[in-house]
Design an enzyme around this catalytic site. Structure first.
Site, short mmCIF file in Angstrom:
data_model
loop_
_atom_site.label_atom_id
_atom_site.label_comp_id
_atom_site.label_asym_id
_atom_site.label_seq_id
_atom_site.Cartn_x
_atom_site.Cartn_y
_atom_site.Cartn_z
CG ASP A 1 -2.20 0.85 0.94
OD1 ASP A 1 -2.18 1.68 0.00
OD2 ASP A 1 -3.20 0.73 1.66
C1 BGC Z 1 -5.05 3.27 0.23
C2 BGC Z 1 -5.25 2.26 -0.87
C3 BGC Z 1 -5.08 2.91 -2.23
C4 BGC Z 1 -3.72 3.57 -2.28
C5 BGC Z 1 -3.41 4.21 -3.62
C6 BGC Z 1 -3.79 4.08 0.04
O1 BGC Z 1 -3.72 5.10 0.97
O2 BGC Z 1 -5.00 2.59 1.47
O3 BGC Z 1 -6.54 1.70 -0.76
O4 BGC Z 1 -5.22 1.95 -3.23
O5 BGC Z 1 -3.67 4.57 -1.27
O6 BGC Z 1 -4.20 5.28 -3.89
#
Ligand code: BGC
Length: 758
Positions: free
Chosen positions: A284
């Site tokens: 993530d």
């Molecule tokens: C979130 C994810 C997301 C990623 C990219 C993160 O902060 O937890 O769900 O896919 O950002 O945008």
């Protein structure tokens, strides 16, 4: 002796990891490419960057992206879209790097691309797998038309704590429903052939257990035993893997003390060796670097940990990019381990057809013709109306007559910016239909007067935090008292009051946890004033989570929960309010009476001291102040008509392994409207080797029954549905008695038993 045993295990382990690290690609083109790649080029493929522009969910934005692409230091980008921009980026990769390896283009297409559907929690309340799959298909068609080939969806984290804002992004609390929805979404995004130009790679997230963060606080500690993990929280991720999902995103939280991003048990032993996942794992947003504040060492150390755990791609943090080479030189990791990660990413690119044609998803004409079409909008309207849940309908206030005199009030009645809901960065609120517009369109004969009545909140400090992506909560210049008065004034000359109240879009979603999930005070005051007029009152509730509304529930009113309905919000709400569509949504997350009951969910265990059916009893498992029961149970939702369940029967009293049990029930529509409903099957395992939940959802069918009509519905159970993970984590069905309950919600009363025999 023990030492020798330990050495042997270590030796075997090293042998195994070296073997798997040297695994060749079964795709000859990919292997040929790998054979030519330098260490730097391989490391470059593991790097995912965002040039900024979209919604940024961390404090870091990638720098020098163009330079890094040309230097072969980037495997993919996310957060940008449009064939024009993406073509330029792809050209940088293809024309300027030695091996011309194309980039992946990722995005968070969480509930629709530009045609925004209801938030996922809302969509799950439709219990309509065909609809959900089609919504994912439409999202994939639009997103790929705009150049995206990789989607950070579905989010399948089981959530049993509505304080957690991200409960909005998933399918609620139940592992069975979560699993079938996960499969439908993966099928919708990936289609039958990933190399088609309108299918995209799906990424199931957030692996794993992210929804169980303590106290509902985002990114917080997770501490869970394996039995709960395997039986309650892991099934939807596994379902996505079984459906062939191409990638997995590791979560921010720790799992058994090791953050998911560096957790070898999770990313390799479970995901790959036990479940057979063959795609790639991405972190993530900076979750690799976040293992430093988690307390696991410096950037080089956590990058080694992550790579060895089975992480293949590093989102934004550049830990892999900046430290892996050094770690190879210092012999802390092998080049083979890097090659393995690189191979998995290249295989995904290959499957997407990017080696055949790097510009496959970048046709300008598709972007013009296939996005936000009237057909897609019409479908979004249908999806939205199917996601609404009728919580109460005092005196059959709903549906309204189309020629009523209506006072349409509340801070969300004429709000455009709060219709799409959280995590809709690819949508645009300017395309959204407000409730006021929807009412006028659907009931042109009605006399509709509008007043705001209250701010979403009068707390300007909270408003500032919520407005981080733009003005969602707009503070009115008029005083709260004056606003309430305006609403009361128009109510006087109306037949009915419809108040659209609830949460602004960014009051749920990421980093939007709350300790108080009741309606904001400003709105509670408005509602009390409206209720005191004695006029029929409809509350249209918008939110990204279950709310605590015991006070409002006691009022003699109608309550329609509409979540954040997406781009067609106003039309869909009007369709249901005026009876063009009879609501059929059923809750997929339990609504508590107060936050003290959290975590709350339907598949609870009995305990050794079960609480009495009614009232309080000393030394039993109950509270002094409120009953154990929620305000609204899982699976709950009313209709404008009534459904009666009768004649539940099973085709056998004894089930042998491998056989199928047929369950039949009669459902009669005894009211005055045609309607759809969801027939739900819950199963209780009476005695087993680990304490069973009282009942668990194991099947359902959504049916349409015309008024006065009676339908016989057949559901089935197989041996697999009786299985659970025992305390050795084996997936087993144990012989003995089971009880089948069938009905319209998780309190289903009809019950029949059967025995599983050897
Ligand atoms: C979130 C994810 C997301 C990623 C990219 C993160 O902060 O937890 O769900 O896919 O950002 O945008």
């Amino acid at each position: 002796m023990r030492f020798a045993k330990f050495r042997l295990i270590t030796l075997l382990f090293c042998l195994f990891s070296t073997l798997s690290a040297q695994e060749k690609s079964t795709i000859p083109e990919v292997q040929a490419l790998l054979d030519q790649m330098t260490l730097d080029e391989k490391i470059g493929q593991l790097n995912l960057l965002t040039p900024g522009g979209g919604i940024l969910t961390g404090s870091v934005v990638s720098k020098d992206v163009e330079k890094k692409i040309k230097a072969g230091q980037v495997g993919g980008l996310f957060g940008i879209s449009g064939p024009d921009k993406l073509r330029l980026a792809q050209e940088l990769a293809v024309n300027h790097t030695r091996l011309k390896i194309p980039l992946l283009f990722g995005s968070d297409v969480i509930h629709g691309y530009k045609t925004t559907f209801p938030i996922p929690l809302g969509m799950s309340c439709s219990w309509d797998l065909g609809l959900i799959e089609k919504a994912a298909r439409v999202a994939a068609t639009e997103a790929t038309a705009d150049g995206i080939n990789w989607n950070f969806s579905p989010m399948v984290d089981i959530a049993r704590d509505p304080r957690w804002g991200r409960i909005a992004e998933g399918a609620g609390e139940d592992p069975y429903l979560g699993s079938v929805i996960a499969k439908a979404m993966v099928r919708g995004y990936q289609g039958a052939d990933l190399s088609e130009n309108n299918t995209m790679l799906s990424c199931v997230k957030h692996f794993a257990l992210y929804g169980a963060s303590q106290a509902g606080r985002d990114y917080h500690t997770v501490d869970m035993g394996r039995i709960a993990m395997f039986n309650q929280y892991l099934p939807p991720y596994k379902a996505a893997v079984d459906a062939g999902v191409g990638s997995v995103m590791s979560s921010f939280n720790d799992v058994d003390g090791i953050p998911a991003t560096g957790n070898k048990w999770l990313l390799t032993d479970l995901l790959r060796l036990r479940w057979g996942f063959e795609g790639f794992v991405v972190s993530d947003y900076t979750s690799l670097n976040e293992m430093i504040p988690h307390g696991l060492g410096n950037l080089q150390a956590v990058s080694i940990l992550a790579l060895k755990a089975g992480l293949d791609m590093d989102m934004v943090g550049e830990g892999f990019l900046t430290t892996l080479k050094k770690s190879v030189e210092e012999k802390k990791i092998s080049e083979g381990e890097i090659e393995q990660a690189c191979r998995r990413i290249l295989e995904a690119k290959y499957k997407l057809g990017l080696f055949d044609d790097p510009y496959r998803y970048l046709e300008e004409s598709r972007a013009k013709n296939e996005i936000l079409t009237s057909e897609n909008r019409e479908f979004a309207r249908t999806v939205a109306s199917r996601s609404f849940v009728l919580l109460k309908n005092y005196n059959d206030i709903l549906p309204l007559k189309k020629n009523s005199r209506i006072a349409l009030v509340g801070p969300l009645a004429d709000s455009r910016e709060n219709m799409l809901g959280t995590w809709a960065p690819t949508g645009d609120a300017k395309w959204a239909i407000t409730v006021l517009e929807g009412f006028k369109k659907v009931a042109p004969q009605a006399s509709i007067r509008h007043a705001k009545g209250a701010n979403i909140t009068d707390d300007s400090v909270l408003a500032k935090k919520v407005n981080v992506f733009g003005p969602r909560i707009v503070m009115d210049k008029r005083s709260p008292v004056k606003m309430v008065q305006e609403a009361l004034d128009i109510a006087k000359s109306s037949d009915v009051i419809v108040a659209v109240v609830g949460e602004a879009t960014e009051m749920s979603g990421e980093a939007a946890s709350l300790t108080d999930i009741s309606l904001p005070k400003s709105q509670k005051k408005l509602i009390r004033a409206l209720a005191s007029t004695g006029k029929p009152l409809v509350l249209v509730l918008m939110s990204g989570r279950p709310l605590t509304i015991p006070e409002e529930y006691e009022m003699p009113i109608a309550l329609l929960q509409v979540w954040h309905p997406g781009v067609e919000a106003g039309h869909a709400i009007a369709d249901v309010v005026f009876g063009n569509y009879n609501p059929s949504g059923k809750l997929t997350a339990t609504w508590p009476r107060n936050v003290g009951q959290i975590p709350i969910y339907h598949s609870v265990k009995n305990t050794g001291r079960p609480n009495p059916k009614e009232g309080y009893e000393k030394f039993k498992s109950n509270y002094l102040d409120v009953p154990n029961t929620p305000l609204f149970p899982f699976g709950y939702g009313l209709s404008y008509t009534n459904f009666e369940y009768s004649n539940l029967r099973l085709d056998k009293e004894q089930l042998k392994r491998g056989q199928t049990l047929q369950i039949k029930v009669t459902v009669k529509n005894t009211g005055n409207y045609d309607g759809e409903t969801v027939v739900q099957l819950y199963l209780g395992d009476v005695v087993r080797s680990i304490t069973p939940p009282k009942r668990q959802l194991k099947g359902f069918k959504k049916i349409m029954v015309k008024k006065g009509e009676e339908k016989e519905v057949t559901l089935t159970l197989t041996e697999n549905d009786l299985k659970f993970y025992n305390n050795k984590l084996e997936f087993v069905a144990e012989p003995g008695e089971f009880v089948v309950h069938v009905g319209g919600d998780s309190n289903a009363q009809l019950a029949r038993s059967f025995i599983l025999v050897e």
